[in-house]
Design an enzyme around this catalytic site. Structure first.
Site, PDB file in Angstrom:
ATOM      1  N   SER A 136       2.446-109.348  62.319  1.00  0.00           N
ATOM      2  CA  SER A 136       1.293-109.841  61.562  1.00  0.00           C
ATOM      3  C   SER A 136       0.637-111.005  62.287  1.00  0.00           C
ATOM      4  CB  SER A 136       1.722-110.266  60.151  1.00  0.00           C
ATOM      5  OG  SER A 136       2.826-111.141  60.214  1.00  0.00           O
ATOM      6  N   ASP A 196       9.717-108.984  65.456  1.00  0.00           N
ATOM      7  CA  ASP A 196       9.182-107.621  65.330  1.00  0.00           C
ATOM      8  C   ASP A 196       9.046-106.959  66.690  1.00  0.00           C
ATOM      9  OD1 ASP A 196       8.737-106.500  62.856  1.00  0.00           O
ATOM     10  OD2 ASP A 196       6.819-107.502  62.552  1.00  0.00           O
ATOM     11  N   GLU A 200       9.700-100.380  62.749  1.00  0.00           N
ATOM     12  CA  GLU A 200       9.159 -99.611  61.629  1.00  0.00           C
ATOM     13  C   GLU A 200       9.458 -98.127  61.787  1.00  0.00           C
ATOM     14  OE1 GLU A 200       4.967-100.378  61.215  1.00  0.00           O
ATOM     15  OE2 GLU A 200       5.265-102.538  60.961  1.00  0.00           O
ATOM     16  N   LYS A 255      13.245-106.143  64.448  1.00  0.00           N
ATOM     17  CA  LYS A 255      12.828-105.259  63.348  1.00  0.00           C
ATOM     18  C   LYS A 255      11.909-104.189  63.909  1.00  0.00           C
ATOM     19  CE  LYS A 255       9.786-106.666  59.987  1.00  0.00           C
ATOM     20  NZ  LYS A 255       8.633-105.753  60.162  1.00  0.00           N
ATOM     21  N   GLU A 313       7.898-102.214  52.150  1.00  0.00           N
ATOM     22  CA  GLU A 313       6.580-102.820  51.938  1.00  0.00           C
ATOM     23  C   GLU A 313       5.701-101.906  51.071  1.00  0.00           C
ATOM     24  OE1 GLU A 313       4.807-104.306  55.526  1.00  0.00           O
ATOM     25  OE2 GLU A 313       2.878-104.705  54.554  1.00  0.00           O
TER      26      GLU A 313
HETATM   27  O1  KIV Z   1       4.688-108.495  60.533  1.00  0.00           O
HETATM   28  C1  KIV Z   1       5.032-108.914  59.417  1.00  0.00           C
HETATM   29  O2  KIV Z   1       4.647-110.003  58.982  1.00  0.00           O
HETATM   30  C2  KIV Z   1       5.915-108.068  58.619  1.00  0.00           C
HETATM   31  C3  KIV Z   1       6.198-108.499  57.218  1.00  0.00           C
HETATM   32  C4  KIV Z   1       4.988-108.447  56.392  1.00  0.00           C
HETATM   33  C5  KIV Z   1       7.310-107.759  56.619  1.00  0.00           C
HETATM   34  O3  KIV Z   1       6.375-107.085  59.087  1.00  0.00           O
END
Ligand code: KIV
Length: 267
Positions: free
Chosen positions: A48, A86, A118, A116, A184
């Site tokens: 994000s 991420d 997806e 993390k 989410e």
């Molecule tokens: O990138 C991000 O901020 C996220 C969260 C919203 C879970 O993946």
């Protein structure tokens, strides 16, 4: 090693609900770090950052180098919370070898404690490989913003078949070795079901009150964003307005000559 580990986070399941938050810079990380009482066991350097730091409409332009840079900024200051980073769009979808190399970069260069990514079934082989190599992995199901071109930014898994599929995929991610799962923008009842079906913590964002943890984007929860916000976001502060008040006062003080005062100048 930071104080919070994937194992400690897993142990929270069923004991207490916990808040987590995104973070992208050292100044913000220092605010989290200075809090008392282990309030944030996990901090996410989310992709994000494409929206809130870079000004894009989506997270799609974010690269692995961008995430590494922001993880380094946060990681220099963050000593207590687990630092999750991420895997951005394009860093693991083409093939597992590339995904593996990029996850290793987040750990070695970014200083992250875990990564993390997806997706459900299609990510299982990569997740197994990462976990076997000692890299803790958090899954992410439901609305997956890296698939926004295909799925949009809509609430996911509203019908029974899609909800069952999501629970199946969540179980696959747990079996593959994920230490936690983000869900989410799904109906609250499904958020509750996924949490009950797994023995790892489920962290919700727009997934209702029954998940084990919650996550919000820093700028959204602090009211730094001027954008229209999703239904699930609660502004816990109004720092955007406070910043604008301070900026106005500064500009006015300079304009009228009251800043700097003699006490704010060198002899
Ligand atoms: O990138 C991000 O901020 C996220 C969260 C919203 C879970 O993946």
């Amino acid at each position: 090693m930071r104080n919070w580990t994937p194992g400690k986070l897993r142990a929270l399941k069923g004991k207490r609900k916990f808040a987590t938050v995104t973070c992208y810079d050292a100044t913000s990380a220092a605010l989290i770090e200075a809090l008392e009482g282990d309030k944030f066991p996990l901090v996410l350097v989310g992709d994000s950052l494409g929206n809130v730091m870079q000004g894009h409409d989506t997270a799609l332009p974010v690269t692995i180098d961008h995430v590494i840079y922001h993880a380094q900024c946060v990681g220099r200051v963050l000593k207590n919370s687990l630092l999750l980073a991420d895997m951005p769009f394009g860093s693991y979808q083409a093939n597992d070898d590339e995904g593996f190399r990029n996850a290793v970069r987040l750990i070695k260069e970014g200083g992250a404690d875990a990564v993390k990514l997806e997706g459900g079934e299609r990510c299982v082989a990569l997740i197994r490989r990462l976990v076997e190599a000692g890299i803790p992995v958090c899954g992410h199901l439901g609305l997956t913003p890296q698939s926004c071109l295909a799925m949009g930014f809509r609430v996911q898994a509203r019908d029974e078949a899609a909800a069952e599929r999501l629970i199946e995929e969540a179980k696959l991610l747990e079996a593959a070795g994920c230490f936690a799962l983000v869900v989410e923008c799904i109906p609250s009842a499904l958020g509750a079901k996924v949490s009950a079906a797994l023995s790892i913590p489920v962290i919700g964002i727009g997934a209702g009150a029954e998940t084990d943890g919650q996550i919000l984007v820093w700028q959204d929860l602090l009211g730094l964003n001027q954008n229209r916000l999703a239904k699930f976001v609660r502004r816990f502060g109004n720092l955007g307005e406070a910043a604008q008040t301070a900026l106005n006062q500064y500009a006015d003080a300079v304009g009228e000559g009251s800043y700097p005062a003699p006490a704010e100048a060198y002899e």
